[in-house]
Write a protein that holds these residues in place. Structure first.
Motif, mmCIF file in Angstrom:
data_model
loop_
_atom_site.group_PDB
_atom_site.id
_atom_site.type_symbol
_atom_site.label_atom_id
_atom_site.label_comp_id
_atom_site.label_asym_id
_atom_site.label_seq_id
_atom_site.Cartn_x
_atom_site.Cartn_y
_atom_site.Cartn_z
ATOM 1 N N LEU A 287 40.087 36.166 29.261
ATOM 2 C CA LEU A 287 39.023 35.719 30.026
ATOM 3 C C LEU A 287 39.166 35.782 31.455
ATOM 4 N N LEU A 288 38.362 36.355 32.105
ATOM 5 C CA LEU A 288 38.159 36.614 33.534
ATOM 6 C C LEU A 288 36.946 35.915 33.890
ATOM 7 N N THR A 289 37.141 34.763 34.929
ATOM 8 C CA THR A 289 36.208 33.590 35.323
ATOM 9 C C THR A 289 36.240 33.975 36.967
ATOM 10 N N LEU A 290 34.628 34.200 37.310
ATOM 11 C CA LEU A 290 34.342 34.554 38.741
ATOM 12 C C LEU A 290 33.616 33.374 39.333
ATOM 13 N N PRO A 291 34.255 32.565 39.932
ATOM 14 C CA PRO A 291 33.379 31.256 40.435
ATOM 15 C C PRO A 291 32.167 31.602 41.236
ATOM 16 N N ASP A 292 32.090 32.699 42.001
ATOM 17 C CA ASP A 292 31.212 32.933 42.903
ATOM 18 C C ASP A 292 30.279 33.935 42.313
ATOM 19 N N ALA A 293 30.123 34.561 41.185
ATOM 20 C CA ALA A 293 29.571 35.492 40.373
ATOM 21 C C ALA A 293 28.357 34.545 39.493
ATOM 22 N N GLY A 294 27.212 35.548 39.550
ATOM 23 C CA GLY A 294 26.102 34.998 38.698
ATOM 24 C C GLY A 294 26.138 35.828 37.293
ATOM 25 N N HIS A 295 24.874 36.053 37.051
ATOM 26 C CA HIS A 295 24.665 36.633 35.512
ATOM 27 C C HIS A 295 25.180 38.125 35.541
ATOM 28 N N VAL A 296 25.394 38.875 36.476
ATOM 29 C CA VAL A 296 25.725 40.206 36.436
ATOM 30 C C VAL A 296 26.818 40.725 37.147
ATOM 31 N N ALA A 297 28.029 40.020 36.770
ATOM 32 C CA ALA A 297 29.039 40.257 37.594
ATOM 33 C C ALA A 297 29.557 41.722 37.822
ATOM 34 N N MET A 298 29.123 42.657 36.800
ATOM 35 C CA MET A 298 29.285 44.078 36.873
ATOM 36 C C MET A 298 28.599 44.954 38.099
ATOM 37 N N MET A 299 27.573 44.116 38.529
ATOM 38 C CA MET A 299 26.873 44.625 39.502
ATOM 39 C C MET A 299 27.210 43.701 40.982
ATOM 40 N N GLU A 300 27.671 42.730 40.911
ATOM 41 C CA GLU A 300 28.276 41.934 42.069
ATOM 42 C C GLU A 300 29.614 42.135 42.343
ATOM 43 N N HIS A 301 30.369 42.190 41.384
ATOM 44 C CA HIS A 301 31.864 42.259 41.488
ATOM 45 C C HIS A 301 32.574 43.476 40.675
ATOM 46 N N PRO A 302 31.894 44.836 40.718
ATOM 47 C CA PRO A 302 32.216 45.903 40.112
ATOM 48 C C PRO A 302 33.794 45.978 39.998
ATOM 49 N N GLU A 303 34.409 45.991 41.311
ATOM 50 C CA GLU A 303 35.856 46.491 41.503
ATOM 51 C C GLU A 303 36.672 45.414 40.609
ATOM 52 N N THR A 304 36.162 44.060 40.608
ATOM 53 C CA THR A 304 37.049 42.919 40.021
ATOM 54 C C THR A 304 36.864 43.260 38.491
ATOM 55 N N VAL A 305 35.739 43.405 38.026
ATOM 56 C CA VAL A 305 35.481 43.830 36.577
ATOM 57 C C VAL A 305 36.335 45.151 36.334
ATOM 58 N N ALA A 306 36.221 46.259 37.039
ATOM 59 C CA ALA A 306 37.041 47.281 36.784
ATOM 60 C C ALA A 306 38.437 47.161 36.593
ATOM 61 N N THR A 307 38.964 46.384 37.449
ATOM 62 C CA THR A 307 40.634 46.123 37.531
ATOM 63 C C THR A 307 40.840 45.241 36.349
ATOM 64 N N ALA A 308 40.037 44.215 36.052
ATOM 65 C CA ALA A 308 40.385 43.448 34.496
ATOM 66 C C ALA A 308 40.227 44.288 33.414
ATOM 67 N N PHE A 309 39.346 45.315 33.421
ATOM 68 C CA PHE A 309 39.216 46.413 32.293
ATOM 69 C C PHE A 309 40.357 47.281 32.111
ATOM 70 N N ARG A 310 40.897 47.940 33.177
ATOM 71 C CA ARG A 310 42.192 48.624 33.355
ATOM 72 C C ARG A 310 43.272 47.765 32.866
ATOM 73 N N GLU A 311 43.457 46.412 33.181
ATOM 74 C CA GLU A 311 44.392 45.740 32.616
ATOM 75 C C GLU A 311 44.412 45.528 31.219
ATOM 76 N N LEU A 312 43.156 45.366 30.683
ATOM 77 C CA LEU A 312 42.888 45.361 29.171
ATOM 78 C C LEU A 312 43.407 46.590 28.477
ATOM 79 N N LEU A 313 43.148 47.490 29.326
ATOM 80 C CA LEU A 313 43.755 49.024 28.725
ATOM 81 C C LEU A 313 45.175 49.240 28.884
ATOM 82 N N ALA A 314 45.847 48.755 29.733
ATOM 83 C CA ALA A 314 47.317 48.476 29.771
ATOM 84 C C ALA A 314 47.807 47.850 28.894
#
Length: 329
Positions: A287-314
């Motif tokens: 679970l990745l929770t982003l306190p400042d994000a709204g409904h479209v975190a992949m648009m608001e915080h794409p770098e954070t979502v990308a990092t979390a996805f990379r960690e999932l793959l690893a």
């Protein structure tokens, strides 16, 4: 068919001439014809041959453009492709008029089967998250990992800010809303959508806002725009009433793929409180929770979502597999 579901009727498949769809740098668009449906797909050339495929599914009222900020950040990890669901983006309505959640899931499955791209890293946002959950549950052979950004899974007590969207499912409301807002400009509509979907609307760049206004003007010129919205909203509501093995929470429990869940603390459409329930339902989840994000975190915080996805793959060994595949190619 439930009593609240619109009957399946042939949809208008003739698309009027409207402005062209925006294509970001490095992206390509193509159209794929399948029995009963034509899909528009947005892709990026992979950084190297042999990368595992990824497919992105947008939410209600969205399009493949919703993933344009995230996809380039994953260029070295996956071979990215985002689709426009029937009736959204640049995809015309389905021939059978089926906008149910199951109908959308069948389209995703039909495309993956025909393209031979599975298993994929499957991404979904909002309604697309519910669609992706259903796909992963019924066709585990098509899904490597599952990444869900604010998935539209059933809530007993929805937030008041989500009620207007749910009301689109009520027969006649879409027509009333269309008449009521006839005088609204595309800019006014985009400001409203941005305020609803972003945790911090001021983070939208002037260029991004102008692009969104242009896209809104294009969509409003489509005669089926509100029909697709209303029928898909009704499809979500109907899916929430299903119990047993067809219930979305029951299907979440059946998902075998490693799952990344992303929830925003300022989400006005999917409650932040559902994050823990989702983490318990998906058996192999993080679970990745982003306190400042709204409904479209992949648009608001794409770098954070990308990092979390990379960690999932690893953590699941998929990252090493992607590197080895690329090296072999």
């Amino acid at each position: 068919m439930s009593s609240t579901e619109l009957p399946s009727v042939p949809a208008v498949t003739v698309t009027p001439k409207v402005s062209t769809v925006r294509v970001a740098s490095g992206e390509k668009l193509r159209s794929v014809g399948l029995p009963g449906v034509t899909l528009n797909l947005r892709s990026r050339p992979p950084a190297r041959p042999g990368l595992p495929p990824a497919l992105y599914v947008h939410g209600l009222g969205g399009s493949s453009q919703n993933w344009s900020a995230l996809m380039p950040l994953l260029d070295g990890l996956v071979d990215s492709e985002a689709l426009d669901l029937p009736g959204f983006g640049d995809s015309p309505p389905p021939d059978d008029g089926d906008y149910s959640l199951t109908g959308h899931a069948r389209v995703v499955i039909r495309y993956l089967d025909s393209a031979g791209r599975g298993p994929v890293h499957l991404f979904g946002n909002s309604m697309g998250g519910a669609v992706a959950t259903r796909v992963a549950a019924v066709r585990p052979d098509l899904v490597r990992t599952l990444t869900l950004v604010s998935p539209a899974l059933p809530e007993i007590r929805a937030q008041r800010t989500a009620w207007p969207t749910a009301l689109l499912a009520v027969p006649g409301v879409a027509a009333l809303f269309t008449r009521y807002t006839r005088g609204w400009s595309a800019e006014q509509r985009v400001r409203g959508v941005t305020a609803l979907c972003y945790g911090d609307p001021s983070s939208v760049t002037p260029e991004g806002f102008c692009n969104a206004v242009e896209e809104m003007e294009r969509r409003l010129a489509l005669p089926y725009f509100w029909d697709a919205m209303a029928r898909s909203a009704r499809g979500i509501v109907n899916a929430y009433t299903l119990g047993g093995q067809h219930g979305l929470w029951r299907q979440a429990e059946r998902v075998l793929a490693p799952t990344l869940l992303v929830y925003g603390g300022r989400d006005q459409l999917v409650s932040y409180r559902m994050a823990q329930r989702a983490a318990r339902a998906f058996r192999e989840s993080r679970l990745l929770t982003l306190p400042d994000a709204g409904h479209v975190a992949m648009m608001e915080h794409p770098e954070t979502v990308a990092t979390a996805f990379r960690e999932l793959l690893a953590d699941t060994g998929e990252l090493a597999e992607a590197g080895a595949t690329g090296a072999r190619s």
